[in-house]
Design an enzyme around this catalytic site. Structure first.
Site, PDB file in Angstrom:
ATOM      1  N   ASN A 187      78.413  41.459  12.630  1.00  8.75           N
ATOM      2  CA  ASN A 187      78.998  42.781  12.425  1.00  8.75           C
ATOM      3  C   ASN A 187      78.632  43.317  11.040  1.00  8.75           C
ATOM      4  O   ASN A 187      78.541  42.574  10.067  1.00  8.75           O
ATOM      5  CB  ASN A 187      80.517  42.798  12.661  1.00  8.75           C
ATOM      6  N   GLU A 193      79.894  46.302   8.641  1.00  6.45           N
ATOM      7  CA  GLU A 193      80.929  47.323   8.448  1.00  6.45           C
ATOM      8  C   GLU A 193      80.456  48.385   7.461  1.00  6.45           C
ATOM      9  O   GLU A 193      79.421  48.245   6.804  1.00  6.45           O
ATOM     10  CB  GLU A 193      82.225  46.651   7.982  1.00  6.45           C
ATOM     11  N   CYS A 231      79.177  46.390  15.662  1.00  6.09           N
ATOM     12  CA  CYS A 231      79.626  45.050  16.058  1.00  6.09           C
ATOM     13  C   CYS A 231      78.449  44.068  16.130  1.00  6.09           C
ATOM     14  O   CYS A 231      77.285  44.475  16.281  1.00  6.09           O
ATOM     15  CB  CYS A 231      80.289  45.093  17.431  1.00  6.09           C
ATOM     16  N   GLU A 238      77.614  42.055  18.544  1.00  7.07           N
ATOM     17  CA  GLU A 238      76.919  42.109  19.828  1.00  7.07           C
ATOM     18  C   GLU A 238      75.906  43.250  19.842  1.00  7.07           C
ATOM     19  O   GLU A 238      74.811  43.130  20.407  1.00  7.07           O
ATOM     20  CB  GLU A 238      77.911  42.325  20.976  1.00  7.07           C
ATOM     21  N   CYS A 285      84.587  43.798  22.249  1.00  4.79           N
ATOM     22  CA  CYS A 285      85.384  45.030  22.320  1.00  4.79           C
ATOM     23  C   CYS A 285      84.884  45.893  23.481  1.00  4.79           C
ATOM     24  O   CYS A 285      83.814  45.642  24.056  1.00  4.79           O
ATOM     25  CB  CYS A 285      85.310  45.792  21.006  1.00  4.79           C
ATOM     26  N   CYS A 289      81.365  47.355  23.117  1.00  3.50           N
ATOM     27  CA  CYS A 289      80.296  46.361  23.319  1.00  3.50           C
ATOM     28  C   CYS A 289      80.127  46.019  24.790  1.00  3.50           C
ATOM     29  O   CYS A 289      79.006  45.794  25.256  1.00  3.50           O
ATOM     30  CB  CYS A 289      80.584  45.093  22.522  1.00  3.50           C
TER      31      CYS A 289
HETATM   32  N1  THU Z   1      83.817  43.221  16.019  1.00  5.82           N
HETATM   33  C1  THU Z   1      82.648  42.734  16.526  1.00  5.82           C
HETATM   34  O1  THU Z   1      81.684  42.504  15.792  1.00  5.82           O
HETATM   35  N2  THU Z   1      82.571  42.518  17.860  1.00  5.82           N
HETATM   36  C2  THU Z   1      83.584  42.746  18.729  1.00  5.82           C
HETATM   37  O2  THU Z   1      83.393  42.683  19.930  1.00  5.82           O
HETATM   38  C3  THU Z   1      84.925  43.016  18.209  1.00  5.82           C
HETATM   39  C4  THU Z   1      84.970  43.549  16.831  1.00  5.82           C
HETATM   40  C5  THU Z   1      83.910  43.472  14.582  1.00  5.82           C
HETATM   41  C6  THU Z   1      83.964  44.936  14.225  1.00  5.82           C
HETATM   42  C7  THU Z   1      84.662  44.886  12.897  1.00  5.82           C
HETATM   43  O3  THU Z   1      83.680  44.708  11.881  1.00  5.82           O
HETATM   44  C8  THU Z   1      85.538  43.658  12.948  1.00  5.82           C
HETATM   45  O4  THU Z   1      85.078  42.896  14.057  1.00  5.82           O
HETATM   46  C9  THU Z   1      87.011  43.963  13.143  1.00  5.82           C
HETATM   47  O5  THU Z   1      87.216  44.814  14.206  1.00  5.82           O
END
Ligand code: THU
Length: 130
Positions: A46, A48, A57, A59, A90, A93
């Protein structure tokens, strides 16, 4: 299919990829490892952003890397998060990856590397597609 990698090995790569996460805002590091039909494994974490909605994310970064490499035959994806809970993808994704395969297998791991296996029957039944 040159699908030689084991589920455990794919999960291990996802766990290693958590170290690459850029997650200063949530502190929730996620790693992903996407296996394609030809045996290639694409890695993601991920990423940010101070404008939170611009976050990508793990994925998605793995999938974008695969597509950019000309590889859209997705077979299996391991996702490793932070903490005791199994890290399921999520909603965005789920939809994002569904674009490339309706049969994708998800290995959803916790921080210890234990994982549960899911498919779209569980994660995104009746998915939208054009
Ligand atoms: N996140 C992912 O990388 N993949 C997911 O499927 C769920 C959420 C990350 C996004 C964000 O940087 C952190 O997790 C918190 O939501």
């Amino acid at each position: 299919m040159k699908n030689m990698i084991t589920d455990e090995e794919l999960v291990k790569i996802a766990m290693e990829m958590r170290d690459r996460a850029y997650a200063p805002y949530s502190g929730f590091a996620v790693g992903a490892a996407l296996l394609c039909e030809d045996g290639s494994v694409y890695r993601g974490c991920n990423v940010e952003n101070s404008s939170y909605g611009a976050t990508i994310c793990a994925e998605q970064t793995a999938a974008v890397s695969a597509v950019a490499d000309g590889n859209v035959q997705f077979v299996k994806i391991a996702v490793a998060g932070t903490g005791d809970d199994y890290c399921v993808p999520c909603g965005i994704c789920r939809q994002f990856l569904r674009e490339f395969s309706a049969d994708l297998v998800f290995l959803c791991a916790n921080s210890s590397g234990e994982f549960k296996v899911f498919g779209y029957d569980d994660l995104l039944p009746n998915a939208f597609e054009l």
